[in-house]
Design a protein around this motif. Structure first.
Motif, PDB file in Angstrom:
ATOM      1  N   ALA A  82      34.880  46.674  35.861  1.00  0.00           N
ATOM      2  CA  ALA A  82      35.995  47.631  35.797  1.00  0.00           C
ATOM      3  C   ALA A  82      37.274  47.008  36.355  1.00  0.00           C
ATOM      4  N   PHE A  83      37.124  46.259  37.456  1.00  0.00           N
ATOM      5  CA  PHE A  83      38.295  45.603  38.048  1.00  0.00           C
ATOM      6  C   PHE A  83      38.857  44.565  37.089  1.00  0.00           C
ATOM      7  N   ALA A  84      37.985  43.710  36.549  1.00  0.00           N
ATOM      8  CA  ALA A  84      38.429  42.646  35.646  1.00  0.00           C
ATOM      9  C   ALA A  84      39.099  43.229  34.403  1.00  0.00           C
ATOM     10  N   THR A  85      38.545  44.308  33.890  1.00  0.00           N
ATOM     11  CA  THR A  85      39.109  44.949  32.697  1.00  0.00           C
ATOM     12  C   THR A  85      40.541  45.430  32.959  1.00  0.00           C
ATOM     13  N   ALA A  86      40.766  45.956  34.154  1.00  0.00           N
ATOM     14  CA  ALA A  86      42.095  46.466  34.512  1.00  0.00           C
ATOM     15  C   ALA A  86      43.140  45.347  34.627  1.00  0.00           C
ATOM     16  N   GLN A  87      42.678  44.092  34.722  1.00  0.00           N
ATOM     17  CA  GLN A  87      43.617  42.960  34.875  1.00  0.00           C
ATOM     18  C   GLN A  87      43.988  42.325  33.539  1.00  0.00           C
ATOM     19  N   ILE A  88      43.377  42.779  32.438  1.00  0.00           N
ATOM     20  CA  ILE A  88      43.650  42.186  31.128  1.00  0.00           C
ATOM     21  C   ILE A  88      45.150  42.288  30.822  1.00  0.00           C
ATOM     22  N   GLY A  89      45.708  41.166  30.370  1.00  0.00           N
ATOM     23  CA  GLY A  89      47.134  41.109  30.049  1.00  0.00           C
ATOM     24  C   GLY A  89      47.969  40.463  31.136  1.00  0.00           C
ATOM     25  N   LYS A  90      47.401  40.308  32.340  1.00  0.00           N
ATOM     26  CA  LYS A  90      48.155  39.661  33.426  1.00  0.00           C
ATOM     27  C   LYS A  90      48.097  38.140  33.250  1.00  0.00           C
ATOM     28  N   PRO A  91      49.156  37.432  33.621  1.00  0.00           N
ATOM     29  CA  PRO A  91      49.229  35.996  33.325  1.00  0.00           C
ATOM     30  C   PRO A  91      48.352  35.132  34.219  1.00  0.00           C
ATOM     31  N   TYR A  92      47.941  34.005  33.662  1.00  0.00           N
ATOM     32  CA  TYR A  92      47.287  32.963  34.449  1.00  0.00           C
ATOM     33  C   TYR A  92      48.354  32.242  35.278  1.00  0.00           C
ATOM     34  N   VAL A  93      48.082  32.102  36.570  1.00  0.00           N
ATOM     35  CA  VAL A  93      48.889  31.258  37.452  1.00  0.00           C
ATOM     36  C   VAL A  93      47.920  30.508  38.348  1.00  0.00           C
ATOM     37  N   TRP A  94      48.013  29.180  38.363  1.00  0.00           N
ATOM     38  CA  TRP A  94      47.031  28.427  39.155  1.00  0.00           C
ATOM     39  C   TRP A  94      47.170  28.751  40.638  1.00  0.00           C
ATOM     40  N   GLY A  95      46.028  28.914  41.287  1.00  0.00           N
ATOM     41  CA  GLY A  95      46.008  29.239  42.707  1.00  0.00           C
ATOM     42  C   GLY A  95      46.175  30.714  43.003  1.00  0.00           C
ATOM     43  N   ALA A  96      46.405  31.545  41.959  1.00  0.00           N
ATOM     44  CA  ALA A  96      46.686  32.969  42.194  1.00  0.00           C
ATOM     45  C   ALA A  96      45.399  33.785  42.223  1.00  0.00           C
ATOM     46  N   GLU A  97      45.397  34.807  43.077  1.00  0.00           N
ATOM     47  CA  GLU A  97      44.256  35.721  43.146  1.00  0.00           C
ATOM     48  C   GLU A  97      44.739  37.167  43.227  1.00  0.00           C
ATOM     49  N   GLY A  98      45.776  37.467  42.447  1.00  0.00           N
ATOM     50  CA  GLY A  98      46.248  38.820  42.309  1.00  0.00           C
ATOM     51  C   GLY A  98      47.352  39.174  43.279  1.00  0.00           C
ATOM     52  N   PRO A  99      47.853  40.395  43.172  1.00  0.00           N
ATOM     53  CA  PRO A  99      47.463  41.386  42.154  1.00  0.00           C
ATOM     54  C   PRO A  99      48.180  41.243  40.822  1.00  0.00           C
ATOM     55  N   ASP A 100      49.216  40.390  40.743  1.00  0.00           N
ATOM     56  CA  ASP A 100      50.017  40.307  39.516  1.00  0.00           C
ATOM     57  C   ASP A 100      49.594  39.182  38.584  1.00  0.00           C
ATOM     58  N   SER A 101      48.861  38.202  39.088  1.00  0.00           N
ATOM     59  CA  SER A 101      48.422  37.069  38.272  1.00  0.00           C
ATOM     60  C   SER A 101      47.162  36.474  38.899  1.00  0.00           C
ATOM     61  N   TYR A 102      46.442  35.694  38.090  1.00  0.00           N
ATOM     62  CA  TYR A 102      45.155  35.135  38.536  1.00  0.00           C
ATOM     63  C   TYR A 102      44.917  33.775  37.902  1.00  0.00           C
ATOM     64  N   ASP A 103      44.164  32.916  38.613  1.00  0.00           N
ATOM     65  CA  ASP A 103      43.518  31.808  37.926  1.00  0.00           C
ATOM     66  C   ASP A 103      42.085  32.272  37.667  1.00  0.00           C
ATOM     67  N   CYS A 104      41.262  31.416  37.078  1.00  0.00           N
ATOM     68  CA  CYS A 104      39.948  31.896  36.619  1.00  0.00           C
ATOM     69  C   CYS A 104      39.061  32.403  37.756  1.00  0.00           C
ATOM     70  N   SER A 105      38.946  31.623  38.820  1.00  0.00           N
ATOM     71  CA  SER A 105      38.061  32.030  39.917  1.00  0.00           C
ATOM     72  C   SER A 105      38.726  33.039  40.841  1.00  0.00           C
ATOM     73  N   GLY A 106      40.072  33.069  40.834  1.00  0.00           N
ATOM     74  CA  GLY A 106      40.755  34.113  41.578  1.00  0.00           C
ATOM     75  C   GLY A 106      40.399  35.472  41.008  1.00  0.00           C
ATOM     76  N   LEU A 107      40.280  35.554  39.678  1.00  0.00           N
ATOM     77  CA  LEU A 107      39.908  36.803  39.019  1.00  0.00           C
ATOM     78  C   LEU A 107      38.472  37.202  39.343  1.00  0.00           C
ATOM     79  N   THR A 108      37.534  36.250  39.221  1.00  0.00           N
ATOM     80  CA  THR A 108      36.125  36.610  39.439  1.00  0.00           C
ATOM     81  C   THR A 108      35.828  36.934  40.900  1.00  0.00           C
ATOM     82  N   SER A 109      36.478  36.227  41.829  1.00  0.00           N
ATOM     83  CA  SER A 109      36.220  36.516  43.251  1.00  0.00           C
ATOM     84  C   SER A 109      36.779  37.881  43.638  1.00  0.00           C
ATOM     85  N   LYS A 110      37.948  38.242  43.112  1.00  0.00           N
ATOM     86  CA  LYS A 110      38.521  39.557  43.395  1.00  0.00           C
ATOM     87  C   LYS A 110      37.740  40.664  42.696  1.00  0.00           C
ATOM     88  N   ALA A 111      37.232  40.363  41.493  1.00  0.00           N
ATOM     89  CA  ALA A 111      36.438  41.354  40.773  1.00  0.00           C
ATOM     90  C   ALA A 111      35.186  41.719  41.559  1.00  0.00           C
TER      91      ALA A 111
END
Length: 361
Positions: free
Chosen positions: A253-282
């Motif tokens: 549910a968390f990951a779905t709510a982030q769809i459309g937000k940009p990739y930024v390396w090193g980011a872990e939200g709330p406005d942007s994410y890299d790949c593992s920033g997204l999964t760890s926050k999810a």
């Protein structure tokens, strides 16, 4: 250990920590490594004349972004370790200051006992009572003498322990300081690699005409679609649906709510994410703390046979474990792909799968 020296060391640790914990962006932006851009210049300086040429460009760009992803993982891990070491140094600095105050208090107590003995001719009150002719006073004196001796021994023992603790705190602080500096260097090196790889990939794309960039995007989608079809037809997963755990549903549910937000390396939200920033926050939303990087997620989380995969599991990609997405069922993942792309839904088999891990096993 000299009290003034230890106090100065503690103050130095705290002051220096303020500098060391400044945001990583304070590091001057490094000049991109010329090797990737120079190697790409020849292939991108002229417009690709065929689908074959454009496919080579696509593969080259994909390789550069994958290398940037691996370097991002190294950066994130070094940053995580730096934060941990910074916290340890703060604790040790406080312990050193507290230890100094404790030693000062114990020395005051020991000094008070010595001054009392001096005023009584070198004998504590209990010893004087022992020499009394009164039997009752004599017995009381023995008890007091023993208590006084025990108190003196206790003060000296505690003083020795506190001094030893202080030496240990200082040694640990020095060791953590060295680790902090080492991780800071790793961060700077990883950042330089990331910037170089991304700059090289962006340069290649920028030299393509608008039509060719659109063709390139279609080639990317076609390659992903072909990989997904091959994966599904291989029957690698016995049930592409499956039922998620409570934590897995919250993570999805968390990951779905982030769809459309940009990739930024090193980011872990709330406005942007890299790949593992997204999964760890999810998975934090699923009430489970997991490692920050895809490589650490692969190394430390329980591994699951891909045939037994269920929604909420994390799929780790590429041989170097440089990418990760969260499986949402029906053969799909949500992931943050790369610079220039947004968090999106994609085929779980659209990239080379290394394996699957389950955060709440």
């Amino acid at each position: 250990m000299n009290r003034r020296h230890c106090a100065a060391a503690a103050i130095t640790l705290v002051c220096a920590l303020t500098l060391l914990t400044a945001p990583a962006q304070a590091i001057a932006a490094p000049v991109p490594d010329p090797s990737p851009s120079s190697s790409s210049r020849s292939s991108a300086s002229l417009p690709p004349s065929s689908e074959k040429d454009l496919e080579k460009v696509r593969e080259q760009i994909d390789t550069l972004y994958r290398k940037a992803g691996a370097a991002t993982d190294a950066y994130n891990l070094a940053e995580e370790q730096t934060e941990k070491q910074s916290g340890e140094i703060v604790k040790l600095a406080k312990a050193i200051v507290d230890g100094q105050a404790r030693i000062a208090a114990l020395k005051d107590r020991a000094g008070a006992q010595a001054r009392e003995q001096y005023r009584n001719g070198g004998l504590p009150p209990g010893a004087q009572l022992v020499l009394s002719d009164d039997p009752q006073l004599f017995l009381d004196g023995i008890n007091r003498f023993r208590q006084s001796q025990q108190a003196s021994k206790s003060v000296l023992a505690e003083l020795n322990r506190t001094q030893e603790d202080l030496r240990t705190y200082t040694q640990d602080a020095s060791a953590n300081w060295a680790k902090l500096e080492k991780n800071r260097l790793k961060q700077a090196q990883a950042k330089k690699k990331i910037n170089a790889q991304i700059a090289a990939a962006e340069k290649i794309e920028s030299q393509l005409a608008e039509k060719e960039r659109e063709r390139l995007r279609r080639l990317e989608e076609q390659a992903e679609s072909q990989a997904q079809s091959a994966w599904l037809s291989s029957e690698a997963v016995k049930d592409i649906g499956g039922e998620a755990s409570a934590g897995g549903r919250a993570a999805i549910a968390f990951a779905t709510a982030q769809i459309g937000k940009p990739y930024v390396w090193g980011a872990e939200g709330p406005d942007s994410y890299d790949c593992s920033g997204l999964t760890s926050k999810a998975w934090a939303a699923g009430d489970r703390t997991i490692p920050r990087t895809s490589q650490e997620q692969w190394r430390l989380l329980p591994r699951i046979d891909i045939r037994d995969m269920r929604p909420g599991d994390l799929i780790i990609y590429h041989r170097d474990a440089s990418h990760v997405g969260i499986y949402v069922g029906d053969g799909a993942i949500i992931h943050s792909p790369r610079p220039g792309r947004n968090v999106t839904l994609a085929g779980a088999g659209s990239m080379e799968i290394l394996g699957v891990v389950r955060p709440d096993k």
